[in-house]
Design an enzyme around this catalytic site. Structure first.
Site, PDB file in Angstrom:
ATOM      1  N   ASP A 158     -13.008   2.559   4.629  1.00 30.41           N
ATOM      2  CA  ASP A 158     -11.668   2.437   5.330  1.00 30.41           C
ATOM      3  C   ASP A 158     -12.163   2.078   6.816  1.00 30.41           C
ATOM      4  O   ASP A 158     -11.247   1.972   7.680  1.00 30.41           O
ATOM      5  CB  ASP A 158     -10.866   3.719   5.385  1.00 30.41           C
ATOM      6  CG  ASP A 158     -10.085   3.943   4.476  1.00 30.41           C
ATOM      7  OD1 ASP A 158      -9.822   3.109   3.526  1.00 30.41           O
ATOM      8  OD2 ASP A 158      -9.536   5.102   4.027  1.00 30.41           O
ATOM      9  N   ASP A 195      -6.105   4.225  -5.913  1.00 24.31           N
ATOM     10  CA  ASP A 195      -6.846   5.332  -4.950  1.00 24.31           C
ATOM     11  C   ASP A 195      -7.311   6.679  -5.332  1.00 24.31           C
ATOM     12  O   ASP A 195      -6.435   6.878  -6.420  1.00 24.31           O
ATOM     13  CB  ASP A 195      -5.987   5.078  -3.794  1.00 24.31           C
ATOM     14  CG  ASP A 195      -6.683   5.334  -2.378  1.00 24.31           C
ATOM     15  OD1 ASP A 195      -7.885   5.623  -2.215  1.00 24.31           O
ATOM     16  OD2 ASP A 195      -5.988   5.070  -1.168  1.00 24.31           O
ATOM     17  N   CYS A 254     -10.650   2.211  -5.319  1.00 21.25           N
ATOM     18  CA  CYS A 254     -10.618   2.531  -3.784  1.00 21.25           C
ATOM     19  C   CYS A 254     -10.646   4.390  -4.027  1.00 21.25           C
ATOM     20  O   CYS A 254     -10.128   4.697  -4.896  1.00 21.25           O
ATOM     21  CB  CYS A 254      -9.327   2.299  -3.228  1.00 21.25           C
ATOM     22  SG  CYS A 254      -9.275   2.974  -1.451  1.00 21.25           S
ATOM     23  N   ASP A 281       0.668  -1.193   0.060  1.00 24.29           N
ATOM     24  CA  ASP A 281       0.089   0.108   0.115  1.00 24.29           C
ATOM     25  C   ASP A 281       0.944   1.331   0.029  1.00 24.29           C
ATOM     26  O   ASP A 281       2.080   1.303  -0.440  1.00 24.29           O
ATOM     27  CB  ASP A 281      -1.039  -0.078   1.139  1.00 24.29           C
ATOM     28  CG  ASP A 281      -2.061   0.703   0.912  1.00 24.29           C
ATOM     29  OD1 ASP A 281      -2.065   1.880   1.150  1.00 24.29           O
ATOM     30  OD2 ASP A 281      -3.328  -0.033   0.738  1.00 24.29           O
TER      31      ASP A 281
HETATM   32  C1  GLA Z   1      -6.917   5.691   1.634  1.00 25.33           C
HETATM   33  C2  GLA Z   1      -7.347   4.013   1.378  1.00 25.33           C
HETATM   34  C3  GLA Z   1      -6.695   3.387   2.368  1.00 25.33           C
HETATM   35  C4  GLA Z   1      -4.908   3.491   2.185  1.00 25.33           C
HETATM   36  C5  GLA Z   1      -4.768   4.867   2.381  1.00 25.33           C
HETATM   37  C6  GLA Z   1      -3.116   5.125   2.144  1.00 25.33           C
HETATM   38  O1  GLA Z   1      -7.459   6.153   2.885  1.00 25.33           O
HETATM   39  O2  GLA Z   1      -8.816   4.194   1.489  1.00 25.33           O
HETATM   40  O3  GLA Z   1      -7.084   2.070   2.234  1.00 25.33           O
HETATM   41  O4  GLA Z   1      -4.718   3.017   0.944  1.00 25.33           O
HETATM   42  O5  GLA Z   1      -5.244   5.751   1.288  1.00 25.33           O
HETATM   43  O6  GLA Z   1      -2.930   6.469   2.110  1.00 25.33           O
END
Ligand code: GLA
Length: 733
Positions: free
Chosen positions: A551, A481, A529, A369
């Site tokens: 989240d 994302d 996402c 991530d």
């Molecule tokens: C967002 C996503 C999370 C994670 C963070 C990383 O909030 O929803 O799952 O990937 O970014 O910064």
């Protein structure tokens, strides 16, 4: 059998899905009226007494459209306009250079054909399932404005969905300005309709809210440039006492990821006008001579089997009628994500330690991530500088991928390509590539700005930038994302009309970007996402086969988010992770079994430091993963039921039935114990009524009718976190 017919004797357009009918009438060959949408009316009875739907007899001065005494206020229009005598919300508003916006749309022609065309730059259902589709095009026109409006309708074999969108064609020499262009508008009898909307915010996305419709307009919308956590483009309408299992329910969803509006207007004669489309707020579009503007597509579903009936049709459409890439149909992998495991404190060594334990526990994919690039040690910097951080990953991403592949694991990578941190080299090089209004402050959100995807050169750059990463790093999986809303929606190319096109052009740019990448990398699975579920919509689902819905990973919140999300979207889109206890968002504690049970109702994954678990916990995880691998294709492709509403009381129940009805999986969660609780008894659905089923966990056999009519009695425990996940197998002999 789905079909479309035009009957010249009655001037009726008759559209039939597997179980519903949708009927329109040409009033005296001029105006297109909506007559009916609901339970099927036989097609061979097309001359059914379709009395013109006068709503107030005494006021229909003259039903002849050409008469001086014709008034449109009392008629149910299929694509209504404003300016003469219909005062309800219009579906379309167009302005010419003189500033006049009256439009009078009359019928010109129509055609019916097998198959379905694509929508210019926009996602739509059935493009790749031409052999299942039948389409109707109706051309309306305004002679003075010199505009054609083409209404498109498609139905599909073995499906109850009906798709609608429109095209606006400027036939004149001068440009016109589109102020509003909705995708669908349906006039129907009010008759005690309620609207179900899906509302919330980040960490509590898509909580269902049911409202009775009253005189005036009830609406939900997004003005944030993304479909948003706050409201969702999917809305349902129920009639009278309809509930999850019975009664009349209507669903509408928009294949679009930006600003939308969904509304229902009840007028003084108790007629409802239900509408969905691009939000006209802060929108306009300059349509040059001979140019065409295409609206996004609305997906419509009617069911007399309540809201579960509507949802099941949405689920089918949003899997079977989308592009059939290998990653869409592939079994969903059990993943481990590094975010809640170590946030920004990630490195090659740490990743491999996680991977080793994950492998032992039966996990199949490791997703790296945020935090792997630039100087990204927190969220203050580096978006845009997509080069690997050599302190954390000295051997580069390719080495990570190789090592994971050698272990038999897949490699996933987090990217947020639409964004830029002001604290980045990229921003210094391209300060005008973000959305901005010259001379004004650039509002930051999570210390970042949004790149201007309405500009072709920005999208072209991003296509090549992401392609390069995917080509060189051996990535099997991308978590795409997008962590903010759009502000200062503008750029330095300002013109009074052009600035109001940018929100929509942003989405068109995004779709071009996604379309190019998923086609270029057909074996890479993309997950959608946007700070969790900020763009959880059918438009994104067209390109990216699965999503991170929130989240909030607390399991008792998750079941609520699951409950609301499944009204419009399939379980194959819903990733769920087992995370730490106490939970990072809410601080609640839940047993590992409870967390596992919740996460297996969807796409199972993990987001915790698995190296800190003891052997007993690893064994439990391994056991659940083993179960999941055996049943995931049923979870992904089966018929899904919401059995118990987690917003009422302290429990939730869900069920999936395999398409052949041989297997069913039942989940029950009672997350908080209450004093002197009665036993819970839950009825199952959708089984083969003549057969017996055996519960593999308890060994008990039941007649299907007992399970469906009397129900299952749940065990009683005197503590929180009661959960069961039972698998039933049909006894065929
Ligand atoms: C967002 C996503 C999370 C994670 C963070 C990383 O909030 O929803 O799952 O990937 O970014 O910064």
């Amino acid at each position: 059998m789905s079909t479309i017919i035009f009957d010249t004797a009655t001037n009726l357009f008759y559209l039939q899905t597997e179980k519903s009918s949708y009927v329109m009438m040409l009033q005296k060959g001029a105006y297109l009226m909506h007559l009916y949408w609901g339970r099927q009316i036989p097609v061979d009875d097309i001359t059914w007494s379709c009395e013109p739907p006068y709503r107030r007899w005494s006021r229909i001065v003259d039903p002849e459209p050409e008469s001086d005494f014709y008034t449109s206020e009392y008629w149910p229009f299929e694509y209504p306009v404003y300016g003469s005598s219909d005062f309800r919300p219009p579906a379309i508003e167009i302005e010419n250079l003189q500033g006049y916006s009256l439009c009078d749309l009359k019928y010109r022609s129509h055609s019916i054909y097998r198959g379905k065309g694509s929508l210019q730059g926009l996602p739509s259902l059935g493009e790749y399932q031409q052999d299942r589709a039948t389409t109707l095009e109706i051309v309306l026109y305004d002679a003075i404005m010199e505009i054609d409006v083409v209404l498109f309708y498609s139905v599909f074999d073995q499906s109850d969905v009906l798709c609608r969108h429109s095209e606006i064609c400027n036939k004149g020499d001068d440009p016109v300005i589109i102020r509003k262009a909705l995708s669908s508008s349906i006039d129907m009898k009010h008759g005690n309709l309620q609207m179900i909307q899906f509302s919330g915010t980040a960490l509590r996305e898509r909580y269902p809210v049911k409202r009775a419709l009253a005189y005036g307009t009830t609406s939900v919308e997004s003005t944030r440039g993304i479909s948003s956590h706050i409201q969702n483009p999917c809305t349902l309408f129920t009639r009278g006492s309809a509930d999850e299992f019975q009664g009349e329910a209507y669903g509408q969803n928009l294949m679009y990821s930006g600003n939308f509006i969904a509304s229902a207007h009840i007028d003084q004669y108790d007629s409802a006008r239900i509408q969905l489309g691009l939000n006209p707020f802060n929108f306009s579009w300059l349509l040059a001579s001979l140019n065409v503007f295409t609206t996004p597509e609305t997906i419509l579903v009617y069911s007399d089997q309540g809201t579960n009936g509507v949802s099941q049709e949405f689920h089918h459409a949003l899997t079977a009628l989308l592009p059939p890439g290998s990653t869409r149909v592939a079994e969903r992998l059990i993943g481990l994500n590094t975010w809640e495991a170590c946030y920004f404190d990630i490195s090659h060594l740490k990743l491999m330690q996680l991977a080793e334990k994950a492998k032992e526990a039966g996990i199949e994919l490791i997703t790296l991530d945020d935090g792997w690039f630039g100087r990204r040690n927190d969220d203050h910097s580096s978006l845009g500088d997509w080069n690997v951080n050599k302190h954390k990953f000295p051997k580069g991403l390719n080495a990570v991928s190789e090592e994971l592949h050698q272990m038999g694991l897949k490699f996933g990578l987090w990217l947020e390509p639409e964004m830029v941190s002001p604290e980045s080299d990229f921003y210094n090089e391209h300060p005008d590539w973000c959305l901005h209004i010259p001379g004004r402050k650039r509002t930051q959100w999570r210390y970042q700005l949004v790149l201007d995807l309405s500009k072709n050169e920005v999208c072209d750059y991003l296509i090549e930038m992401v392609s390069e990463i995917l080509r060189t790093s051996g990535v099997d999986y991308v978590k795409w994302d997008m962590n903010r809303r759009l502000t200062e929606v503008g750029n330095e190319l300002g013109s009074s009309v052009g600035q109001r096109e940018i929100s929509h052009r942003y989405i068109l740019g995004l779709y071009r970007l996604l379309d190019t990448l998923v086609k270029r990398f057909p074996n890479v699975c993309f997950e959608n996402c946007a700070s969790g579920g900020g763009r959880y919509d059918a438009g994104m689902l067209y390109y990216l086969p699965q999503a991170w819905p929130s989240d909030n990973t607390d399991p008792s919140s998750r079941m609520k988010i699951l409950y609301g999300s499944t009204f419009g979207y399939p379980l194959s889109n819903f990733r769920s992770h087992v995370t730490d206890s106490p939970n990072h968002q809410l601080g609640r504690r839940h047993s590992l079994q409870f967390r596992e049970h919740v996460a297996t109702c969807g796409i199972l994954g993990y987001e915790l430091d698995i190296t800190k678990l003891d052997q007993q916990e690893i064994d439990v995880i391994q056991e659940h993963n083993c179960w999941y691998k055996q049943y995931r294709s049923i979870i992904q492709n089966g018929v899904f039921y919401r059995l118990e509403d987690p917003f009422i009381g302290n429990k939730a129940a869900f069920q999936v039935v395999s398409q052949d009805k041989k297997t069913t999986i039942f989940w029950f969660f009672r997350y908080r114990a209450e004093p002197e609780e009665a036993y819970f008894q839950i009825k199952l659905c959708g089984l083969d009524p003549a057969e017996h089923y055996k519960c593999l966990e308890t060994g008990r056999c039941y007649h299907a009718k007992t399970l469906m009519n009397l129900g299952l009695t749940l065990p009683w425990v005197n503590h929180d976190d009661l959960s069961v996940r039972w698998t039933f197998s049909r006894l065929d002999d």
